[in-house]
Design a protein around this motif. Structure first.
Motif, PDB file in Angstrom:
ATOM      1  N   GLU A 128     -13.787  -8.698 -12.797  1.00 40.00           N
ATOM      2  CA  GLU A 128     -14.499  -7.741 -11.778  1.00 40.00           C
ATOM      3  C   GLU A 128     -14.057  -6.761 -12.257  1.00 40.00           C
ATOM      4  O   GLU A 128     -14.719  -6.143 -11.392  1.00 40.00           O
ATOM      5  N   TRP A 129     -13.110  -6.099 -13.135  1.00 38.63           N
ATOM      6  CA  TRP A 129     -13.156  -4.821 -13.429  1.00 38.63           C
ATOM      7  C   TRP A 129     -13.072  -4.183 -14.579  1.00 38.63           C
ATOM      8  O   TRP A 129     -12.533  -3.270 -14.457  1.00 38.63           O
ATOM      9  N   ALA A 137      -6.032  -1.179  -7.683  1.00 36.75           N
ATOM     10  CA  ALA A 137      -6.966  -1.224  -8.590  1.00 36.75           C
ATOM     11  C   ALA A 137      -7.713  -0.016  -8.010  1.00 36.75           C
ATOM     12  O   ALA A 137      -8.689   0.725  -8.811  1.00 36.75           O
ATOM     13  N   PRO A 138      -8.275  -0.107  -7.212  1.00 39.89           N
ATOM     14  CA  PRO A 138      -8.569   1.255  -6.272  1.00 39.89           C
ATOM     15  C   PRO A 138      -8.134   2.776  -7.503  1.00 39.89           C
ATOM     16  O   PRO A 138      -8.881   3.653  -7.830  1.00 39.89           O
ATOM     17  N   GLN A 139      -6.745   3.022  -7.385  1.00 37.90           N
ATOM     18  CA  GLN A 139      -6.486   4.327  -7.892  1.00 37.90           C
ATOM     19  C   GLN A 139      -7.024   3.880  -9.766  1.00 37.90           C
ATOM     20  O   GLN A 139      -7.245   4.872 -10.702  1.00 37.90           O
ATOM     21  N   THR A 186       1.618   7.040  -6.912  1.00 35.98           N
ATOM     22  CA  THR A 186       0.703   8.062  -6.880  1.00 35.98           C
ATOM     23  C   THR A 186       0.998   9.290  -6.572  1.00 35.98           C
ATOM     24  O   THR A 186       0.759  10.527  -7.688  1.00 35.98           O
ATOM     25  N   ILE A 192      -9.620   2.126 -10.801  1.00 34.41           N
ATOM     26  CA  ILE A 192     -10.768   2.485 -10.703  1.00 34.41           C
ATOM     27  C   ILE A 192     -11.202   3.833 -10.841  1.00 34.41           C
ATOM     28  O   ILE A 192     -12.471   4.563 -11.561  1.00 34.41           O
ATOM     29  N   ARG A 193     -10.655   4.847 -10.146  1.00 33.53           N
ATOM     30  CA  ARG A 193     -10.765   6.226  -9.858  1.00 33.53           C
ATOM     31  C   ARG A 193     -10.754   6.924 -11.166  1.00 33.53           C
ATOM     32  O   ARG A 193     -11.285   7.757 -12.238  1.00 33.53           O
ATOM     33  N   HIS A 228     -15.004  -1.227 -15.059  1.00 34.09           N
ATOM     34  CA  HIS A 228     -13.626  -0.002 -15.555  1.00 34.09           C
ATOM     35  C   HIS A 228     -12.893   0.195 -16.221  1.00 34.09           C
ATOM     36  O   HIS A 228     -11.598   0.901 -16.183  1.00 34.09           O
ATOM     37  N   LYS A 258     -10.470   5.240 -14.166  1.00 35.62           N
ATOM     38  CA  LYS A 258     -11.452   5.044 -15.030  1.00 35.62           C
ATOM     39  C   LYS A 258     -10.296   4.482 -15.533  1.00 35.62           C
ATOM     40  O   LYS A 258     -10.396   4.292 -17.548  1.00 35.62           O
ATOM     41  N   GLN A 297       0.886  -1.374  -0.176  1.00 32.49           N
ATOM     42  CA  GLN A 297      -0.006   0.043   0.077  1.00 32.49           C
ATOM     43  C   GLN A 297       0.824   1.125   0.276  1.00 32.49           C
ATOM     44  O   GLN A 297       1.038   1.795  -1.069  1.00 32.49           O
ATOM     45  N   LYS A 324      -4.831  -5.506  -5.752  1.00 36.59           N
ATOM     46  CA  LYS A 324      -5.975  -5.278  -4.420  1.00 36.59           C
ATOM     47  C   LYS A 324      -5.011  -3.641  -4.967  1.00 36.59           C
ATOM     48  O   LYS A 324      -6.534  -3.167  -4.752  1.00 36.59           O
TER      49      LYS A 324
END
Length: 256
Positions: A178-179, A132-134, A84, A136-137, A182, A139, A77, A129
């Motif tokens: 799953e992604w 992926a959130p970054q 980023t 997804i934000r 996105h 796109k 993390q 894991k």
């Protein structure tokens, strides 16, 4: 209609685990040459910074060297956070860090089994894991997991390695499912015998080396640079319809 500009990675950021040697270093250089900012990792901070600076001086791209244990989620993390913070985004994740311990099953100890599984299978899960959130934000995202032809066929004394690489192909397919909504693709690259540090123990053994050559229709080991065209394609806009695939590049080994 696609054009060569679809393969241009300018403005994108790539993170390559284990990017300071072997195939990982070759991938990092290829992405920087294609225009991407590049972050490479190693457990050794000095080594990570050294190779990041080397890539920067060779290509003129912004780079970052990060010391991280990719089997530790807190450190993973932190790695994603550093990328980023430095570049503002994370577009391409290459899960390249890997290890192999060769032993017959009856001699295989639990510690060696756990080391291989944790490095080759758990670490890509943790890295994806965290990344992926970054993605997804944004796109947008490209996840490329470095599996192996031994994720599809077996060899003696590679029980943990074959299991981990086969599992990584299946994990890749789940990520793709799953992604996909996105605009994140996930693909596995499955190299055969390539001339890297990981394979030096085999290449330096005349009998083992000849056995490998006898099973290769092209009669030679692969060169790391022979993977870079595929790696740039999978990281680029040109591959937007390709996800959940496992691409074998093995000199014909699995065709026999």
């Amino acid at each position: 209609m696609q054009s060569m500009s679809d393969f241009n990675l300018t403005g994108k950021t790539a993170l390559i685990t284990g990017g300071c040697q072997g195939l990982g270093l070759e991938f990092a250089r290829a992405y920087a040459k294609a225009g991407a900012n590049v972050a490479v990792t190693s457990r050794d901070e000095r080594k990570a910074r050294q190779y990041a600076e080397q890539i920067r001086s060779e290509t003129g791209r912004d780079t970052l060297g990060i010391a991280v244990d990719v089997t530790d989620y807190a450190q993973v993390q932190g790695m994603v956070g550093q990328v980023t913070e430095a570049f503002g985004r994370l577009d391409i994740l290459v899960n390249n860090a890997g290890i192999n311990v060769r032993k017959p099953i009856l001699e295989y100890d639990e510690a060696s089994w756990d080391l291989v599984q944790t490095t080759n299978l758990k670490a890509p899960f943790l890295c994806a894991k965290a990344a992926a959130p970054q993605m997804i934000r944004q796109k947008f995202g490209r996840i490329i997991n470095i599996s192996s032809m031994l994720g599809t066929v077996a060899l003696p004394e590679r029980s943990a390695y074959c299991s981990s690489k086969g599992g990584l192909i299946q994990l890749t397919k789940v990520m793709a499912l799953e992604w996909a909504e996105h605009n994140i693709t996930a693909n596995a690259v499955c190299p055969g015998p390539f001339a890297t540090e990981l394979n030096q123990v085999v290449m330096n053994n005349p009998a083992a080396n000849q056995w490998f050559l006898d099973h290769l229709p092209v009669k030679r080991w692969g060169k790391p640079e022979e993977l870079t065209g595929l790696m740039v394609y999978l990281a680029s806009d040109a591959s937007s319809f390709m996800t959940g695939s496992a691409i074998v590049i093995d000199g014909g080994w699995t065709s026999e």
